[in-house]
Design a protein around this motif. Sequence first.
Motif, PDB file in Angstrom:
ATOM      1  N   LYS A 241       0.665  -1.005  -0.114  1.00  0.00           N
ATOM      2  CA  LYS A 241       0.056  -0.132  -0.283  1.00  0.00           C
ATOM      3  C   LYS A 241       0.869   1.363  -0.047  1.00  0.00           C
ATOM      4  O   LYS A 241       0.746   2.084  -0.737  1.00  0.00           O
ATOM      5  N   ALA A 242       1.805   1.275   0.904  1.00  0.00           N
ATOM      6  CA  ALA A 242       2.829   2.508   0.679  1.00  0.00           C
ATOM      7  C   ALA A 242       3.402   2.775  -0.409  1.00  0.00           C
ATOM      8  O   ALA A 242       3.448   3.873  -0.785  1.00  0.00           O
ATOM      9  N   THR A 243       3.751   1.616  -1.090  1.00  0.00           N
ATOM     10  CA  THR A 243       4.402   1.720  -2.482  1.00  0.00           C
ATOM     11  C   THR A 243       3.435   2.253  -3.526  1.00  0.00           C
ATOM     12  O   THR A 243       3.857   3.282  -4.236  1.00  0.00           O
ATOM     13  N   ALA A 244       2.374   1.946  -3.226  1.00  0.00           N
ATOM     14  CA  ALA A 244       1.298   2.440  -4.288  1.00  0.00           C
ATOM     15  C   ALA A 244       0.764   3.755  -4.000  1.00  0.00           C
ATOM     16  O   ALA A 244       0.868   4.638  -5.064  1.00  0.00           O
ATOM     17  N   THR A 289      -4.174  -0.892  -7.007  1.00  0.00           N
ATOM     18  CA  THR A 289      -3.738  -0.834  -5.578  1.00  0.00           C
ATOM     19  C   THR A 289      -3.757   0.263  -4.766  1.00  0.00           C
ATOM     20  O   THR A 289      -3.982   0.008  -3.367  1.00  0.00           O
ATOM     21  N   ASP A 290      -3.552   1.461  -5.265  1.00  0.00           N
ATOM     22  CA  ASP A 290      -3.780   2.655  -4.365  1.00  0.00           C
ATOM     23  C   ASP A 290      -5.165   2.780  -3.924  1.00  0.00           C
ATOM     24  O   ASP A 290      -5.322   3.672  -3.034  1.00  0.00           O
ATOM     25  N   ARG A 291      -6.063   2.443  -4.538  1.00  0.00           N
ATOM     26  CA  ARG A 291      -7.464   2.559  -4.163  1.00  0.00           C
ATOM     27  C   ARG A 291      -7.855   1.472  -3.039  1.00  0.00           C
ATOM     28  O   ARG A 291      -9.367   1.574  -2.808  1.00  0.00           O
ATOM     29  N   LYS A 292      -7.229   0.501  -2.736  1.00  0.00           N
ATOM     30  CA  LYS A 292      -7.644  -0.321  -1.979  1.00  0.00           C
ATOM     31  C   LYS A 292      -7.325  -0.389  -0.471  1.00  0.00           C
ATOM     32  O   LYS A 292      -5.963   0.373  -0.387  1.00  0.00           O
ATOM     33  N   ASN A 293      -8.060  -0.458   0.438  1.00  0.00           N
ATOM     34  CA  ASN A 293      -7.563  -0.501   1.782  1.00  0.00           C
ATOM     35  C   ASN A 293      -6.659  -1.636   2.209  1.00  0.00           C
ATOM     36  O   ASN A 293      -6.776  -2.565   1.342  1.00  0.00           O
ATOM     37  N   VAL A 294      -6.167  -1.542   3.201  1.00  0.00           N
ATOM     38  CA  VAL A 294      -5.060  -2.853   3.716  1.00  0.00           C
ATOM     39  C   VAL A 294      -5.750  -4.011   3.498  1.00  0.00           C
ATOM     40  O   VAL A 294      -5.205  -4.976   3.298  1.00  0.00           O
ATOM     41  N   HIS A 392       9.117   9.002   0.856  1.00  0.00           N
ATOM     42  CA  HIS A 392       7.706   9.125   0.891  1.00  0.00           C
ATOM     43  C   HIS A 392       7.283   7.696   1.578  1.00  0.00           C
ATOM     44  O   HIS A 392       6.355   7.648   2.232  1.00  0.00           O
ATOM     45  N   VAL A 393       7.886   6.616   1.118  1.00  0.00           N
ATOM     46  CA  VAL A 393       7.453   5.256   1.475  1.00  0.00           C
ATOM     47  C   VAL A 393       7.773   5.232   2.675  1.00  0.00           C
ATOM     48  O   VAL A 393       6.866   4.782   3.703  1.00  0.00           O
ATOM     49  N   ARG A 394       8.945   5.569   3.151  1.00  0.00           N
ATOM     50  CA  ARG A 394       9.371   5.453   4.724  1.00  0.00           C
ATOM     51  C   ARG A 394       8.422   6.221   5.635  1.00  0.00           C
ATOM     52  O   ARG A 394       7.816   5.682   6.572  1.00  0.00           O
ATOM     53  N   ASP A 395       7.959   7.597   5.087  1.00  0.00           N
ATOM     54  CA  ASP A 395       7.115   8.454   6.083  1.00  0.00           C
ATOM     55  C   ASP A 395       5.571   7.680   5.983  1.00  0.00           C
ATOM     56  O   ASP A 395       5.196   7.596   7.220  1.00  0.00           O
ATOM     57  N   LEU A 396       5.230   6.980   5.183  1.00  0.00           N
ATOM     58  CA  LEU A 396       3.926   6.584   4.875  1.00  0.00           C
ATOM     59  C   LEU A 396       3.831   5.318   6.197  1.00  0.00           C
ATOM     60  O   LEU A 396       2.962   5.249   6.559  1.00  0.00           O
ATOM     61  N   LEU A 397       4.851   4.576   6.050  1.00  0.00           N
ATOM     62  CA  LEU A 397       4.948   3.516   6.877  1.00  0.00           C
ATOM     63  C   LEU A 397       5.049   3.748   8.462  1.00  0.00           C
ATOM     64  O   LEU A 397       4.932   2.893   9.263  1.00  0.00           O
ATOM     65  N   GLN A 398       5.193   5.151   8.757  1.00  0.00           N
ATOM     66  CA  GLN A 398       5.342   5.429  10.141  1.00  0.00           C
ATOM     67  C   GLN A 398       4.082   6.086  10.618  1.00  0.00           C
ATOM     68  O   GLN A 398       3.852   6.152  11.722  1.00  0.00           O
ATOM     69  N   GLU A 399       3.101   5.808   9.613  1.00  0.00           N
ATOM     70  CA  GLU A 399       1.595   6.109  10.058  1.00  0.00           C
ATOM     71  C   GLU A 399       0.865   5.114   9.339  1.00  0.00           C
ATOM     72  O   GLU A 399      -0.203   5.238   8.407  1.00  0.00           O
ATOM     73  N   PRO A 400       0.974   3.679   9.904  1.00  0.00           N
ATOM     74  CA  PRO A 400       0.377   2.795   9.317  1.00  0.00           C
ATOM     75  C   PRO A 400      -1.288   2.848   9.420  1.00  0.00           C
ATOM     76  O   PRO A 400      -2.000   2.393   8.596  1.00  0.00           O
ATOM     77  N   ASP A 401      -1.863   3.591  10.539  1.00  0.00           N
ATOM     78  CA  ASP A 401      -3.188   3.441  10.522  1.00  0.00           C
ATOM     79  C   ASP A 401      -3.805   4.399   9.355  1.00  0.00           C
ATOM     80  O   ASP A 401      -4.930   4.296   9.178  1.00  0.00           O
ATOM     81  N   LYS A 402      -2.951   5.026   8.868  1.00  0.00           N
ATOM     82  CA  LYS A 402      -3.512   5.873   7.494  1.00  0.00           C
ATOM     83  C   LYS A 402      -3.548   5.370   6.082  1.00  0.00           C
ATOM     84  O   LYS A 402      -3.746   5.755   5.300  1.00  0.00           O
ATOM     85  N   LEU A 403      -2.782   4.033   6.212  1.00  0.00           N
ATOM     86  CA  LEU A 403      -2.504   3.379   5.049  1.00  0.00           C
ATOM     87  C   LEU A 403      -3.802   2.916   4.647  1.00  0.00           C
ATOM     88  O   LEU A 403      -4.614   2.168   5.174  1.00  0.00           O
TER      89      LEU A 403
END
Lengths: 403, 82
Positions: A241-244, A289-294, A392-403
């Motif tokens: 998800k972060a990659t997408a 991928t980017d439109r799917k939730n985890v 940006h991938v790194r930053d996204l993975l620091q807020e997993p609840d927002k993925l």
Amino acid sequence: MIEFKLPSLGADMDRGRLLEWRVKPGDVVKRGDVVAVVDTSKAAIDVEVWHAGTVHALLLQPGDDVPVGTAMLTLSGADEPVEAAAQTAPGAAERAAAPAGPAGPAPLAVTPAASPEPALGRRRISPAARKRAEELGISLDTLAGTGPDGAVTIEDVQRAGSAAVGAAPAAAVTPAAAAIAERMSAMRQTIAAAMARSKREIPHYYLATEIPLEKATQWLTRANAERPVTARILMAALLIKATALAARKYPELNGFYRGGKFEPSAEVHVGVAISLRQGGLIAPALLATDRKNVDEIMAALADLVKRTRAFSLRASELSQPTITLTNLGEQGVELVQAVIYPPQVAIVGFGKPIGRAWVEDHSLRLIPVVTASLAADHRVSDGHRGALFLAHVRDLLQEPDKL
Amino acid sequence: MEANAVRAAIGQVLATIAPEVALDALDPAAPLRDQVDLDSMDFLNFIVGLHERLQVDIPEADYARLVSLGDLVDYLVAKRPG
């Protein structure tokens, strides 16, 4: 009259061999009907038609080995207007150039054939047994398996090794086993062709960064503690998800380089590299991928892995990845420097997460860290943008609840 | 539940994921995932399969204790009623 053409199944599959027709002239077909079985280097597949109509003429003979885009048959009385995009095989150059094309189903879908051959998906031989067989010079094709469902075990290899002393090797190759061996060899050649083309044509640049996974791990632990085993999420779903999301933000890493120019993709379809138990790999797309939730990504990933290993993929999944992700997972090593899968322009790699001493806010802690890497096409992007993407991938993975 | 029955169930589930593996050939004391190439998706499917076959709830927090085949058998025998 519609000409129905052989669809592409990705950049590395440029030919197919007609195994059999499933229709004859005069047959009425509807969308989704299987019209032919075509052999590719990776699998025998059912080719489905996405137009209703009446089969007018078959243009190929079984056994014909033809390039992608070759007209296979003609349909009369088709129920819908023939649009250029709908007529074009998904792998053709026009595909990504028409972002405003039909949003409906891909023109073709491919599902695995009910092939009389044993499924290649599970050539039931362990890596250890294969290695031993190589050491002993025994052809795997000659081995009868005694494991579950005919799996070849290391004991089978040993037994054959003892029996084979003095016997002529590979004297009893069965046609089915030979076909499997041939396909494995063909898949290796296919991978070789795509990767050689990549290394020949694409000026790769490589970046890597360490990404702390403490928050993502904690989030997963909490989420999974509340879930039944059947609904648990793997770290891979968060990485995908972060990659997408990062690919959407940095469009020069998401799309295709064709005909001397870059065609960014409006959609993000992350191709997920899936290794096959008997060797080789396929990287089908996890669509939108980017439109799917985890949760949706996890379900789609589980489904994709299962179908890939059973060779049950659709044409759209094989031809549409806009960026690829390769995840070595827990059994791997820390860093992968991957090779771009043309005509894509980037591939993201994740190594094995390991415990690291990590300094943050003036304190030292032991946390899980993963090394993320990016290989990207210098004709399209520069290291600066690539670095922003990975950050940006790194930053996204620091807020997993927002993925 | 008897250890042999649990072992048989493990073998059946494993066969659906890694059909080439002969359970008897595995070292029960060595880490399972070093002997059988199971990625995280395979391992999850393995746990789901055990859960479905044995009706045993296996929390993720317990994964760390389930390293070898012997660990698995002991854990499942203890968890399984009867």
